[in-house]
Scaffold this active site. Structure first.
Site, PDB file in Angstrom:
ATOM      1  N   GLN A  97       2.339  -2.760  26.912  1.00  0.00           N
ATOM      2  CA  GLN A  97       2.376  -3.977  26.118  1.00  0.00           C
ATOM      3  C   GLN A  97       1.020  -4.639  26.133  1.00  0.00           C
ATOM      4  O   GLN A  97       0.355  -4.720  27.171  1.00  0.00           O
ATOM      5  CB  GLN A  97       3.426  -4.955  26.664  1.00  0.00           C
ATOM      6  CG  GLN A  97       3.570  -6.201  25.822  1.00  0.00           C
ATOM      7  CD  GLN A  97       4.889  -6.889  26.052  1.00  0.00           C
ATOM      8  OE1 GLN A  97       5.787  -6.330  26.655  1.00  0.00           O
ATOM      9  NE2 GLN A  97       5.016  -8.111  25.552  1.00  0.00           N
ATOM     10  N   ASP A 111     -15.384  -1.359  23.649  1.00  0.00           N
ATOM     11  CA  ASP A 111     -14.514  -1.718  24.772  1.00  0.00           C
ATOM     12  C   ASP A 111     -14.250  -0.507  25.659  1.00  0.00           C
ATOM     13  O   ASP A 111     -13.107  -0.236  26.042  1.00  0.00           O
ATOM     14  CB  ASP A 111     -13.198  -2.317  24.269  1.00  0.00           C
ATOM     15  CG  ASP A 111     -12.434  -3.040  25.378  1.00  0.00           C
ATOM     16  OD1 ASP A 111     -13.081  -3.537  26.317  1.00  0.00           O
ATOM     17  OD2 ASP A 111     -11.193  -3.093  25.319  1.00  0.00           O
ATOM     18  N   ASP A 159      10.441 -19.255  43.307  1.00  0.00           N
ATOM     19  CA  ASP A 159      11.162 -20.323  44.018  1.00  0.00           C
ATOM     20  C   ASP A 159      10.505 -21.688  43.856  1.00  0.00           C
ATOM     21  O   ASP A 159      10.954 -22.677  44.444  1.00  0.00           O
ATOM     22  CB  ASP A 159      11.284 -19.985  45.510  1.00  0.00           C
ATOM     23  CG  ASP A 159       9.927 -19.803  46.183  1.00  0.00           C
ATOM     24  OD1 ASP A 159       8.891 -20.037  45.512  1.00  0.00           O
ATOM     25  OD2 ASP A 159       9.914 -19.435  47.379  1.00  0.00           O
ATOM     26  N   ASP A 186       5.867 -17.429  40.644  1.00  0.00           N
ATOM     27  CA  ASP A 186       6.364 -18.339  41.679  1.00  0.00           C
ATOM     28  C   ASP A 186       7.831 -18.642  41.423  1.00  0.00           C
ATOM     29  O   ASP A 186       8.203 -19.727  40.980  1.00  0.00           O
ATOM     30  CB  ASP A 186       5.529 -19.618  41.666  1.00  0.00           C
ATOM     31  CG  ASP A 186       5.907 -20.572  42.785  1.00  0.00           C
ATOM     32  OD1 ASP A 186       6.518 -20.109  43.772  1.00  0.00           O
ATOM     33  OD2 ASP A 186       5.603 -21.767  42.667  1.00  0.00           O
ATOM     34  N   SER A 205       7.434 -20.071  20.530  1.00  0.00           N
ATOM     35  CA  SER A 205       8.825 -20.434  20.732  1.00  0.00           C
ATOM     36  C   SER A 205       9.042 -21.094  22.078  1.00  0.00           C
ATOM     37  O   SER A 205      10.144 -21.505  22.391  1.00  0.00           O
ATOM     38  CB  SER A 205       9.711 -19.180  20.639  1.00  0.00           C
ATOM     39  OG  SER A 205       9.423 -18.302  21.712  1.00  0.00           O
TER      40      SER A 205
END
Length: 437
Positions: A56, A172, A380, A378, A346
């Site tokens: 992706q 690149d 929690d 993160d 969104s």
């Protein structure tokens, strides 16, 4: 195929030999394009079956796909048209397709087979490279020598010369953009991701700053460059192939750029005393800061270290080189994974939309993107990202084989808290995780 975020937003890819980007304001009255291809195409799914996601990037997702008629396997890169905001963006995607067709036939370039377009996506059906990334393959093989590095460099610079002969600059070149077509010792190394590539004419210069931090040439940072920038990038890859680390590095992007522009090229410390003088001489010529003095791609291919099988030693390189190469590759993957979190229109997390480790100085995302990336890891809400949370994220991104404990133990020799940073243009790094928690 691992389609990483190696391209700038298309609207930032305006090459020009006339003036820097700042002086080329884009007209705001041009009617947006509605299609990339100049003709209608059949429906992709009438001819191909979609399989698992392979990778992706910022603009699209690459899937495994099967040709219905022949059962042959391919990779399909689907670019979301909602990310294409103006006519120039559509033209940039079309240029990528044109360049891939233009380069077809070169054995070390990923071949494009078909192109389809519908109302939502542009689909590039390409040769499947199932043999893994360049560095991963070297580490997995174990035995590695200068002679093998010379063979890999010959393939890499051969593609560069082919591109330049046909008036194409890649812009690149980096290890992640070199994949093996299949497992096994007879696999071919293939160049992929031409999203930043451009056509050029002799004597033409470019001013937009694109590339990737470790590999970008000094003249690119100075906003006045031509095809010799590709040779620099290939020279950086060669340096890493022989030492396990990049020639110019720092903890921040700005630090890396200062080193690229001013830093000393180290060919004295380990492992360089054990590397042949021929290899070091070639690296010096490829990493000459003056592009006019820098060796050309053709001259690299004529260099004795590349041409003569007897020049590059076949004895195994020091095991420390492989170890450094393994950890450099793994940390790059972690940084990319961390920076592949962004917030789309969104309001949801859309992995792959952030800029990853790729440098695009013309426009970098703001600090809220870093916060979004941090918040994803993160779980929690503690304000710290632990090893367990990062290991789970590795699994989510298909990096379950990354051994964080080993990497951290080797880097954190003095047992103090180690922080992995998200780089930002403000030069105020935000820590990603603290393994001591």
């Amino acid at each position: 195929m691992n389609e990483e975020t190696s391209r700038a937003p298309p609207s930032q890819q305006r090459p020009s030999s006339a003036a820097p980007p700042a002086s080329r304001a884009r007209p705001t009255t041009r009617k947006p394009a509605t299609s990339v291809l100049p003709h209608q195409t059949p429906r992709l799914r009438d001819h191909y079956l979609f399989g698992k996601k392979l990778g992706q990037g910022q603009f699209g997702i690459t899937y495994l796909c099967t040709h219905k008629a022949s059962s042959a396997l391919y990779a399909c890169k689907s670019i979301s048209k909602r990310k294409l905001l103006c006519r120039e963006d559509y033209e940039d995607v079309y240029r990528e397709i044109q360049i891939m067709h233009h380069l077809s036939g070169q054995p070390n370039v990923v071949q494009i087979k078909d192109t389809y377009e519908d109302s939502m996506f542009v689909h590039l059906v390409m040769e499947l490279c199932a043999g893994g990334e360049l560095f991963d393959r070297i580490v997995a093989k174990g035995h590695y020598s200068e002679k093998e590095a010379a063979k890999l460099t010959k393939n890499i610079i051969g593609v560069v010369e082919y591109c330049h002969c046909l008036g194409v600059m890649h812009r690149d070149l980096k290890p992640e953009n070199f994949l093996f077509d299949k497992p096994g010792d007879d696999a071919k190394l293939k160049t992929t991701d031409f999203g930043l590539s451009v056509f050029y004419k002799p004597g033409q210069y470019f001013y937009d700053v694109v590339g990737s931090p470790y590999y970008v040439a000094p003249e690119v940072l100075l906003k006045h460059y031509g095809p010799q920038a590709d040779v620099w990038s290939a020279g950086v890859i060669l340096y890493i192939l022989l030492s396990g680390v990049p020639p110019f590095w720092a903890e921040t992007d700005s630090g890396i750029f200062r080193q690229i522009l001013q830093g000393k090229l180290d060919l004295e410390s380990d492992p360089w005393p054990n590397i042949s003088e021929s290899a070091k001489d070639l690296i010096r010529k490829m990493l000459d800061r003056d592009p006019k003095q820098r060796i050309t791609a053709h001259e690299v291919l004529c260099n004795p270290w590349i041409v003569d099988d007897r020049v590059a030693p076949d004895k195994p390189l020091d095991s420390a080189v492989l170890s450094r190469l393994k950890h450099f590759s793994a940390m790059n993957k972690l940084k990319k994974m961390a920076l592949r979190a962004d917030i789309d229109n969104s309001g949801t997390i859309d992995y792959g939309e952030f800029l990853a480790a790729t440098l695009h100085l013309n426009k970098m995302e703001r600090e809220d993107n870093l916060v979004a990336a941090f918040s994803y890891f993160d779980k929690d809400g503690s304000g710290y990202i632990t090893i367990d949370e990062l290991q789970q994220a590795c699994k989510d991104f298909g990096l379950g084989d990354v051994h964080l404990d080993e990497i951290i133990k080797e880097i954190d020799q003095d047992n103090v808290s180690l922080y992995v940073y998200i780089w930002s243009t403000s030069n105020n790094p935000t820590f990603l995780f603290n393994p001591s928690t």
